[in-house]
Design an enzyme around this catalytic site. Structure first.
Site, PDB file in Angstrom:
ATOM      1  CD  GLU A  66     -10.535 -28.643   7.311  1.00 55.96           C
ATOM      2  OE1 GLU A  66     -10.737 -27.613   7.970  1.00 55.96           O
ATOM      3  OE2 GLU A  66     -10.092 -29.691   7.810  1.00 55.96           O
ATOM      4  CD  GLU A  96      -5.587 -30.105   7.568  1.00 58.64           C
ATOM      5  OE1 GLU A  96      -6.136 -29.954   8.667  1.00 58.64           O
ATOM      6  OE2 GLU A  96      -5.573 -29.239   6.671  1.00 58.64           O
TER       7      GLU A  96
HETATM    8  C1  GCB Z   1      -7.879 -27.967   9.809  1.00 62.22           C
HETATM    9  C2  GCB Z   1      -7.370 -26.987   8.812  1.00 62.22           C
HETATM   10  C3  GCB Z   1      -5.976 -26.491   9.137  1.00 62.22           C
HETATM   11  C4  GCB Z   1      -5.849 -26.263  10.631  1.00 62.22           C
HETATM   12  C5  GCB Z   1      -6.071 -27.587  11.329  1.00 62.22           C
HETATM   13  C6  GCB Z   1      -5.966 -27.480  12.857  1.00 62.22           C
HETATM   14  O1  GCB Z   1      -8.805 -28.690   9.601  1.00 62.22           O
HETATM   15  O2  GCB Z   1      -7.415 -27.457   7.501  1.00 62.22           O
HETATM   16  O3  GCB Z   1      -5.748 -25.315   8.428  1.00 62.22           O
HETATM   17  O4  GCB Z   1      -4.628 -25.706  10.983  1.00 62.22           O
HETATM   18  O5  GCB Z   1      -7.341 -28.070  11.025  1.00 62.22           O
HETATM   19  O6  GCB Z   1      -4.878 -27.634  13.386  1.00 62.22           O
HETATM   20  O7  GCB Z   1      -6.984 -27.237  13.493  1.00 62.22           O
END
Ligand code: GCB
Length: 613
Positions: A427, A521
């Site tokens: 990201e 994700e």
């Molecule tokens: C993201 C990140 C990750 C966070 C996640 C979240 O986009 O890559 O490190 O923990 O979102 O849970 O917000």
């Protein structure tokens, strides 16, 4: 610093001694340690476990969140050895360390998630030795991961990560003394080619004495099968600074997804008098490639099912623990996963060894996270806010740091059959020309370095849209982190979320990238035991509905070749109004008990058992 990041093995020629245990420890708020000569020995210390993350061991908040310099010290007794090289290996010192042995500075290392090895042959004494390490855990825009440091009124510092995990630090992995022959195997690499009934194993071995080798040495490699029978053996040929050759294994048992076959490998260096050094490892014969929109293992398409993970556990912080790792693999196997991403940094060596043995696939990630200027990056990223990053004058320093860490990661992990891809960012800002220039350099370097030429990737946030992202052409498969139904149109707007998600995937489809996509994700914060009918945000029912909606969407796009949900387990973060005792997007709790979504995934992934496309 020596060039060898091989995992320390005990063989007929190699010994290792563990220095793990309780070490002396002291915070250095005033950064006075160097001028006051702390390398001579710590005064007024406390005891601290090595390996360990110090934060969650304390009951005092200032200590838990300590940011700045801190020191460790131990003594060890060196047995008498003749004509041997003595190396000191740190599995990780987070985020940087300076090492003193018997009051002499012997080396330093930047980067908190990869090992470094120092040659101490000339400094170590037979008998008692004093080892002192100055560690620093500050974050900056040239460190990996990125962040900032806030100076408090009392002069103390607080880490302000641009990322969403706790800034655990310390000597977090094992420290070992390695006693090796003067001439030893420094590194090896294997590249596989498969045909109908045999595997060709192209092999390259580097010795520690590459330049000084007068040609009187020989290097032999053998591959031993599961029954202890030699499957192939070869005397390698010296070429330039390495020894090379191609072994042939007939009717090989391939390493496969959840069906791993490993061979024992032994490399022997010999002269006319006999064997000088032996290095052994476990290897798996397999190929990885991307063809069209497919990810192929041994030429067959695979669909990735599993998780983004963290090295994170109660009290242990980021310390590796075999029992936790065993439990994690048991949980992952139970619900039908076959893959995880080492979000957002390379994990301890043992994770990869475990995955090799279990047939798990790993997307191995460098700690290039937080490359957006915001301490709430995870929220900004989810909502697509633009925060510039690569335009600043410090970027060349950051780039050099990332190139070094990419090099160390590939050097350390290249021989694991489980590692099917390297992820070179999570990201970052990717919409500027500057970001493209930056990552072009990183990808180019990684392509040169990986002997197996595995696919390279990176995880793109919401603002890296099909229209704006400049960096996706660099990726061999495209990884998306998307939170439609959580950060975007969550709760009562979940119906809109589905439309928006489809809209974005349609726009990616229209680009006709011809590449596979993997969801790296997607998830919702969920408090275990929070129930509501109908499901509302934070409840277990909502997490289930969210995943059902997301899966419905993914199943309509045939270029999606994997789903790694966020996150395997709840994990610790900095405190904040968006986090309730940490990030709660786990499918399992931090104690590794299932939320009800674990059963939703189990049902789905068992049904998808044979889905390869
Ligand atoms: C993201 C990140 C990750 C966070 C996640 C979240 O986009 O890559 O490190 O923990 O979102 O849970 O917000």
């Amino acid at each position: 610093m020596t060039g060898s990041l091989l995992y320390p093995r005990v063989t007929s020629s190699r010994m290792k001694l563990s220095l793990d245990g309780m070490w002396k420890f002291k915070f250095d708020e005033a950064k006075a340690g160097l001028s006051e000569g702390w390398e001579k020995g710590l005064k007024g210390y406390e005891m601290m476990p090595v390996p360990g993350s110090f934060a969650d061991l304390y009951t005092d908040k200032k200590k838990k969140n300590y940011c700045g310099d801190f020191w460790y010290e131990t003594e060890f007794v060196m047995p008498k050895v003749n004509d041997k090289k003595v190396l000191l290996r740190f599995g990780s010192v987070t985020h940087r360390g300076v090492v003193f042995l018997n009051e002499v500075k012997i080396g330093e290392h930047e980067g908190g998630f990869l090992p470094f090895v120092l040659d101490i042959t000339d400094v170590v004494k037979t008998g008692t030795n004093k080892l002192v390490v100055k560690v620093n855990n500050e974050l900056s825009e040239v460190s990996l991961p990125c962040g900032a440091v806030k100076k408090n009124r009392d002069g103390s510092l607080t880490a302000k990560p641009y990322f969403d995990f706790f800034n655990y630090s310390g000597i977090q992995r094992s420290v070992e003394l390695l006693i090796l022959p003067e001439i030893s195997v420094e590194d090896y690499e294997l590249v596989y080619e498969l045909s109908e009934s045999e595997a060709r194993v192209n092999c390259r071995v580097k010795l520690s004495c590459a330049e000084g080798d007068d040609g009187s040495l020989g290097v032999n490699i053998s591959i031993i099968d599961e029954n202890g029978k030699t499957a192939s053996e070869l005397e390698l040929t010296k070429q330039d600074n390495a020894y090379i050759g191609t072994l042939t294994v007939s009717e090989p048992k391939l390493w496969n997804v959840l069906d791993p076959h490993l061979y024992d490998m032994s490399i022997k260096v010999h002269d006319e008098k006999g064997v000088i050094d032996e290095y052994t490892d476990r290897i798996g014969i397999r190929t990885v490639s991307v063809e069209g929109t497919d990810i192929l293992i041994n030429g067959k398409p695979v669909y990735l099912k599993g998780y983004g993970k963290h090295e994170d556990f109660d009290i242990l912080g980021r310390t590796f623990n075999y029992s936790v790792a065993k439990r994690d693999f048991e949980c992952m196997k139970w619900n039908g996963a076959n893959c995880f991403r080492t979000s957002h940094y390379p994990y301890a060596d043992e994770w990869y060894q475990f995955a090799d043995e279990e047939g798990f696939l790993i997307i191995d990630e460098v700690p290039a996270v937080g490359m957006m200027r915001s301490t709430r990056n995870f929220v900004e990223a989810g909502m697509g806010h633009y925060t510039y990053f690569f335009e600043t004058p410090t970027v060349p320093e950051l780039l050099q740091n990332e190139l070094n860490q990419v090099e160390e990661m590939i050097k350390r992990d290249k021989n694991h059959p489980s590692v099917i891809a390297f992820s070179l960012f999570n990201e970052p800002e990717t919409t500027s020309e500057e970001s493209f220039e930056y990552f072009s350099r990183v990808f180019e370097r990684a392509r040169e370095l990986d002997p197996q030429k595995r696919p390279l990737t990176g995880a793109l946030e919401k603002n890296s849209s099909p229209e704006k992202c400049q960096c996706y052409p660099l990726l061999d498969f495209i990884c998306l982190n998307r939170y439609y139904g959580w950060y975007i149109s969550g709760g009562e707007d979940i119906y809109e979320a589905e439309e928006k998600f489809r809209d974005e995937l349609n726009r990616w489809k229209a680009l006709e990238t011809g590449k596979p996509f993997v969801m790296t994700e997607f998830g919702t914060d969920t408090l275990a035991g929070q129930h509501s009918l109908p499901g509302t945000m934070w409840s277990e029912e909502y997490q289930n509905e969210y995943y059902e909606m997301n899966f419905r969407v993914l199943d309509d796009y045939d270029f999606i070749k994997g789903e790694l949900v966020w996150n395997f387990a709840d994990f610790q973060t900095s405190e904040g109004i968006f986090r309730v005792g940490g990030n709660k997007k786990g499918i399992f709790t931090r104690e590794r008990q299932p939320k009800s979504s674990a059963f939703v995934l189990k049902r789905r992934w068992e049904e998808l058992k044979d889905r390869s496309k």
